[in-house]
Design an enzyme around this catalytic site. Structure first.
Site, PDB file in Angstrom:
ATOM      1  N   PRO A 109      21.378  40.973 -21.779  1.00 31.59           N
ATOM      2  CG  PRO A 109      23.170  42.374 -22.229  1.00 31.59           C
ATOM      3  CD  PRO A 109      22.106  42.121 -21.222  1.00 31.59           C
ATOM      4  CG  HIS A 780       6.899  42.583  16.454  1.00 27.23           C
ATOM      5  ND1 HIS A 780       6.577  41.638  17.399  1.00 27.23           N
ATOM      6  CD2 HIS A 780       6.361  43.740  16.903  1.00 27.23           C
ATOM      7  CE1 HIS A 780       5.897  42.189  18.374  1.00 27.23           C
ATOM      8  NE2 HIS A 780       5.751  43.482  18.093  1.00 27.23           N
ATOM      9  CB  ALA A 802      12.052  20.580  24.204  1.00 31.33           C
ATOM     10  N   GLY A 803       9.566  19.273  26.078  1.00 28.11           N
ATOM     11  CA  GLY A 803       9.049  19.148  27.428  1.00 28.11           C
ATOM     12  C   GLY A 803       8.438  20.400  27.991  1.00 28.11           C
TER      13      GLY A 803
END
Length: 1121
Positions: A109, A780, A802-803
């Site tokens: 509706p 997984h 980030a290294g």
């Protein structure tokens, strides 16, 4: 997977049925589904409001932002709806990168309302709790709700109150609506929890004076909670993502998966593609898909799928034949390739699973050759050499090109071969056989990885490796400052907000396992326990690591295991409390509990302060239960490994369950002594592959943990990386992450802030996901990106920035590990130790037999039945075929007794014989004995046996004797009269002739029925005719010397065996000689004896005592009264 999307119709149905709120929820159950099969007349009869109200129509196919895409028809009458559908139904539509056909629609509706009556509400699950988002402006133009919505986090095991909602979420809502909305949101949250939703979004939520209206809704539920919510969910249909059709083959594999303890997954991406995969392992399957896409095969990749968890031969066959059937439907101009790959299995018997694949290849060898399919195989694990041998043999016998490789070849090397990027070696090097438990002499020297040919991919230049940036000196853990945004090398690594919330928790152990660690194993996993003890022995531990087992389904007892050459007894307890009390030195619990009982057993284990580490092996635990376990573990300082894991291993000290595989892999990967490299992975199979890679490129593994593939593992990457950082023996760290979740960003944060200073080599699998047009749920449960930051590509880039040392692909991971290790050896950080050969461990007899190393005469031989496979087999015929052919009891008896599929008339004759011999009243000796036994209170088996023991030549056992006597006379050419005279002269009875009651004048109707059937249906009845001639002679002497039922069955059976065409004359005579015919009487009369037993019990008859007046007491005269 766990979180699965449901259709809008299903979501609203759940809400309308089960929401508990005082808010007036309007338009309950007022929706209509429209598909290609919709009958509009019937639909309007069932939903008459469609004819009278203004309507909204929209596709219900997991499409986001339908309004902006023009896919919603608003304020229409039914005629307008049908016109709108004509322009949209079965039309191809593009949504983002996905193209799909619109085929399912929802009509509801139309709700007239103002813009300020639209709101936005969303609830979604995270590790630490459930987030509730609310915005006072909903609808199509809601925009970035993550940035501007009010947010409230409800911690695990806490409740949401109306006051919280009002104070924290409804600050911008007018006063007249606050109460209604607050009440509704609390009710919605309760519904969300009780029905195990993981995501629930309503946009817009319309609130008017008439009540609350749910206009558009999107939801996901935790499918693993089906066993809890089945009564409320019913049979839930999970639609595929838009752009990917639902194929019947996918549904078939999903059904196999649901019925199996193993894992079987199949997703069709492009059925016309030329590259097909059949990969073992959830993690490995993603790696293979990544490599195919990296090498340019994304447009030709036909499927994603995996099989794992030790499926049976039949299950593997069913899985393989489904894939082979699909890939041989359409030809490809370049031919096709099938990649049968996998990591090194921990516990799956590779040879057993390959048998199923080989069967399927043999069945489809014609179509495979016709479609020019080339197969590439790479696998490792228990008995993999036999599996590879069988796979190679089937290639030779069928003529299908099959290239086979083992653990000596890098896992993904076969992808390059299959796609033409690297040459196919003629003779790949072979590793030692599974049985070779002794290290070769060449391995007794030092293990300088720099001098070994450890690279698995093609040689790369050192410039391809991202060097680790210099980090600050190690800082104490409590000095880390958590920020929302970290600036790294002029880039920005976004740390998701939820990672910035630090929960209060007990300090956890840095060292989880030592050489003295003791554990309790929950579950009767004898193979895993024996594997742990063998590992302990080769590690030269003084005592086994397993102190006891807990198994609540039996009483306390002892279980036998081997410690080296010696047998030992291990206590098994019914109750965990008893095990903990008697073994206070235990601080580790390994739980093999099922997904249904793992939660309760884990919660119970955490009540004991002595437990510091719990490994949960089970896959499929509902996420809500996992989060509760994590919360309790954090409060109590317990480290949880899992769920959905194989466990972990600390070489020289301890291993969890099946981790590391069998002893050959333990020795080959040098897991019996510590190395310098620690790793953490999600996948159990990939952790074993890391064991292999690390052993070939470095001095070995120091410790390795597979945290599990679920969305919320009990411990995180960062938990273990920080442990490794604080462990002096660990010199370099490897992390194998994957698509989904944001835990990898914590590693970025730790490196940037100097908390992690050791070299970290990282790779996140699942890079292929960004190349697919539609969403793919990998093996997984947690391997699914819900936002851009959760993609593997984004996380790899963040780690690189980030290294961390990040390769360009998984194919190069071994090279990067080797390069970093060589640098550490060169600068003196790592000094490779001298190898010390481990003690030898005898091989179990059962496994040696499996490998074909020994042989022993079998104690039994059988040729009628085989129950070992997926399906019961009677004399070579599967039980399903027995029923399909409607063979009946006679046909089954023919298979089991005679090893033949008898003609239908013969089967029916056998059934008739059983019917006529079923009973002959309570007065005969067998029935009498059965009745006496039953009335003495004996059980059914004892009473039946008592009756059967009376069967012999005098009662019921005349079938064989009659068959032998009549056959001998007939075969020797003796006339009937000669036969009768000879038996009389010899003083012998003619077996099968004579009856106590029946006579020539009072014939036995059983004999008449069988005789008529034989005459009408048997090809020949020579022996029966001979017996009837004998009967004419005997009845002329005495009317009751008729051919009785035993005699008729005996001679008719000889006719059957000799003339049915299934037996040679010698075979027919042999069955008579060995007593097969008496079996007919025994089997038939057993039905009657059982009937008499049940009758006496039902009539509640008491102990039988024979009356004196029916006994003649004949005593010696000198003792008479």
């Amino acid at each position: 997977m766990s979180a699965k999307a449901i259709s809008e119709q299903t979501g609203k149905e759940f809400l309308y049925k089960y929401i508990s709120t005082s808010a007036a929820v309007q338009n309950r159950f007022r929706y209509a589904r429209v598909t290609a099969d919709t009958d509009w007349d019937r639909l309007t009869q069932e939903q008459p409001w469609l004819l009278t109200e203004r309507l909204v129509v929209k596709p219900d196919q997991l499409i986001k932002r339908r309004g902006k895409l023009g896919l919603v028809g608003i304020n229409l009458d039914l005629h307008g709806v049908r016109d709108w559908l004509k322009t949209h139904f079965m039309k191809e539509t593009t949504v983002g990168k996905a193209k799909g056909v619109l085929r399912n629609f929802l009509i509801e509706p139309f709700v007239p309302h103002e813009q300020d009556e639209e709101f936005y509400v969303c609830i979604y699950a995270m590790r630490e709790g459930d987030h509730v988002l609310f915005h006072h402006e909903g609808g199509v133009e809601v925009g970035d709700v993550d940035a501007k919505a009010q947010r409230l986090m409800v911690a695990v095991d806490e409740k949401l109150t109306e006051d919280q909602v009002t104070e924290q979420l409804l600050t911008n809502v007018s006063e007249d609506k606050k109460q209604v909305i607050a009440t509704f949101i609390v009710g919605l949250f309760t519904l969300y929890e009780e029905l195990y939703f993981t995501y629930l979004e309503i946009n817009p939520l319309v609130v008017t004076q008439d009540g609350v209206f749910i206009l558009d809704m999107a939801a996901k539920i935790d499918a693993t909670a089906d066993y809890i919510c089945k009564s409320k969910w019913g049979d839930v249909e999970f639609p595929p993502p838009f752009g990917r059709e639902a194929y019947p083959e996918e549904a078939y594999i999903a059904d196999l998966d649901a019925k199996s303890g193993a894992s079987l997954k199949l997703t069709l991406l492009n059925p016309q593609g030329r590259i097909w995969t059949m990969v073992a392992g959830g993690g490995a399957s993603v790696v293979y898909s990544d490599t195919i896409c990296d090498l340019g095969g994304v447009d030709e990749l036909a499927n994603y799928g995996e099989y794992s968890g030790a499926p049976s031969e039949q299950q593997t066959y069913d899985y393989a034949k489904t894939i082979l059937a699909l890939m041989t439907q359409e030809k490809h101009p370049e031919g096709k390739v099938l990649i049968i790959g996998g990591s090194i299995a921990n516990f799956t018997n590779v040879a057993a699973t390959f048998k199923g694949i080989v069967r399927a290849i043999k069945d489809y060898q014609g179509p495979l050759k016709e479609h020019e399919v080339t197969i590439f195989v790479r696998r490792g694990g228990p008995n993999y050499q036999e599996g590879l041998r069988v796979m190679g043999e089937v290639g030779k016998t069928t003529g299908i090109p099959i290239h086979v490789f083992g653990t000596e070849t890098h896992m993904t090397a076969i992808v390059g071969m299959a796609l033409g990027h690297r040459p196919i070696p003629n003779e790949p090097p072979k590793d030692a056989h599974t049985a070779n438990f002794l290290l070769s002499a060449s391995n007794s020297a030092k293990t300088p990885a720099a001098t070994r040919t450890a690279s698995f991919s093609e040689p790369r230049t050192s410039n391809d490796v991202t060097p680790a940036k210099k980090s600050k000196a190690g800082l104490p853990a409590d000095s880390i400052t958590v920020t929302r945004l970290i600036s790294i090398n002029k880039r920005h690594v976004h740390i998701p907000a939820e990672l910035c919330m630090v929960a209060s928790q007990q300090t956890k152990e840095t060292t989880l396992f030592k050489k003295t660690t003791k554990t309790i194993v929950w579950g009767m996993q004898t193979r895993a326990v024996q594997g742990m003890m063998d590992f302990d022995y080769v590690c030269s531990r003084d005592e086994p690591s397993v102190a006891a087992m807990v198994y609540p389904f039996t009483g306390d007892h002892k279980q036998k295991f081997y410690w080296g050459h010696k047998e030992i007894l291990l206590p098994v307890y019914k109750n965990m409390a008893d095990a903990m009390k008697k073994h206070p030195q235990v601080d580790v619990l390994i739980s093999f509990a099922s997904l249904r009982s793992a939660f309760d057993s884990t919660i119970e284990a955490m009540q004991y302060p002595q437990i510091h580490t719990i490994a949960i092996i089970a896959e499929g635990i509902p996420e809500a239960q996992t989060r509760k376990m994590i919360k309790m573990a954090d409060e109590k300082g317990v480290t949880i490994i899992g769920p959905a894991t194989v466990g972990g291993i600390k070489p020289g000290c301890f291993k969890i369950g099946n981790t590391g595989g069998m002893l050959d892999n333990i020795l080959a990967s040098k897991l019996y002594r510590p190395g310098s490299v620690a790793y953490v992975s999600r996948s159990g199979g990939m952790s074993n592959e890391l064991n292999n890679i690390i052993s070939r490129t470095t001095d070995g593994v120091y410790e390795g943990v597979a945290i599990g593939g679920d969305r919320y593992p009990g411990s995180t990457f960062m938990d273990h990386v920080l442990r490794y950082q604080d462990t002096p023996g660990v010199k370099m760290i490897i992390m194998l992450g994957e698509i989904g979740g944001t835990e990898e960003y914590r590693i970025c944060q730790g490196i940037q802030e100097g908390r992690i200073t050791k070299p970290v080599v990282c790779w996140c699998i699942g890079t292929c996901a960004t190349m697919f047009a539609s969403e793919v749920q990998f093996g997984h449960a947690g391997a699914c990106a819900n936002q851009a930051s959760e993609t593997a590509v984004a996380k790899n880039q963040a780690l690189r920035d980030a290294g961390a040392y990040v390769p360009k692909s998984f194919d190069e991971l071994g090279n990067v590990i080797s390069t970093v290790y060589e640098e550490l050896v060169a600068n003196g950080t790592i000094v490779p130790a001298q190898e010390v050969p481990p003690p030898t461990v005898p091989m179990d007899y059962s496994w040696a037999r499996e490998l074909g190393l020994i042989r022993k005469p079998a104690s039994f031989m059988t040729s009628i039945c085989d129950e070992r496979g997926q399906e019961l087999i009677y004399a070579g015929m599967p039980i399903t075929e027995v029923f399909k052919e409607e063979m009946g009891l006679g046909g089954v008896l023919g298979l089991l007794w005679f090893q033949r599929r008898l003609p239908r008339y013969a089967c029916h004759f056998i059934e008739m014989c059983l019917m006529v011999t079923a009973d002959h009243g309570p007065a005969v000796s067998g029935a009498h004995n059965t009745i006496v036994c039953a009335r003495a209170g004996k059980d059914l088996i004892s009473s039946l046996t008592s009756g059967l023991l009376t069967i012999g030549d005098r009662f019921g056992g005349a079938l064989d004797a009659a068959a032998k006597q009549f056959s001998k006379a007939f075969d020797s050419g003796m006339l009937p009269m000669e036969f009768v005279n000879k038996m009389k002269k010899d003083g012998k009875l003619i077996m099968g002739i004579g009856h106590r009651v029946k006579s020539i004048n009072n014939p036995d109707m059983r004999v008449q029925i069988l005789k008529d059937y034989v005459k009408q249906n048997f090809p020949s009845s020579h022996l029966l005719d001979y017996a009837l001639d004998v009967e004419k002679i005997t009845t002329s002497k005495k009317p009751n010397l008729i051919l009785n039922v035993d005699g008729l069955i005996g001679v008719a059976f000889v006719d059957l065996l000799r003339t049915c065409g299934g037996f040679t004359r010698d075979e027919a005579d042999e069955f008579v000689e060995i007593g097969a015919l008496n079996g007919i009487f025994v089997l038939g009369r057993s039905m009657g004896f059982i009937g008499h037993y049940l009758d006496q019990k039902r009539l509640k008859q008491g102990l039988y005592r024979h009356p004196w007046d029916d006994i003649s007491y004949v005593l010696p005269e000198h003792m008479s009264m």
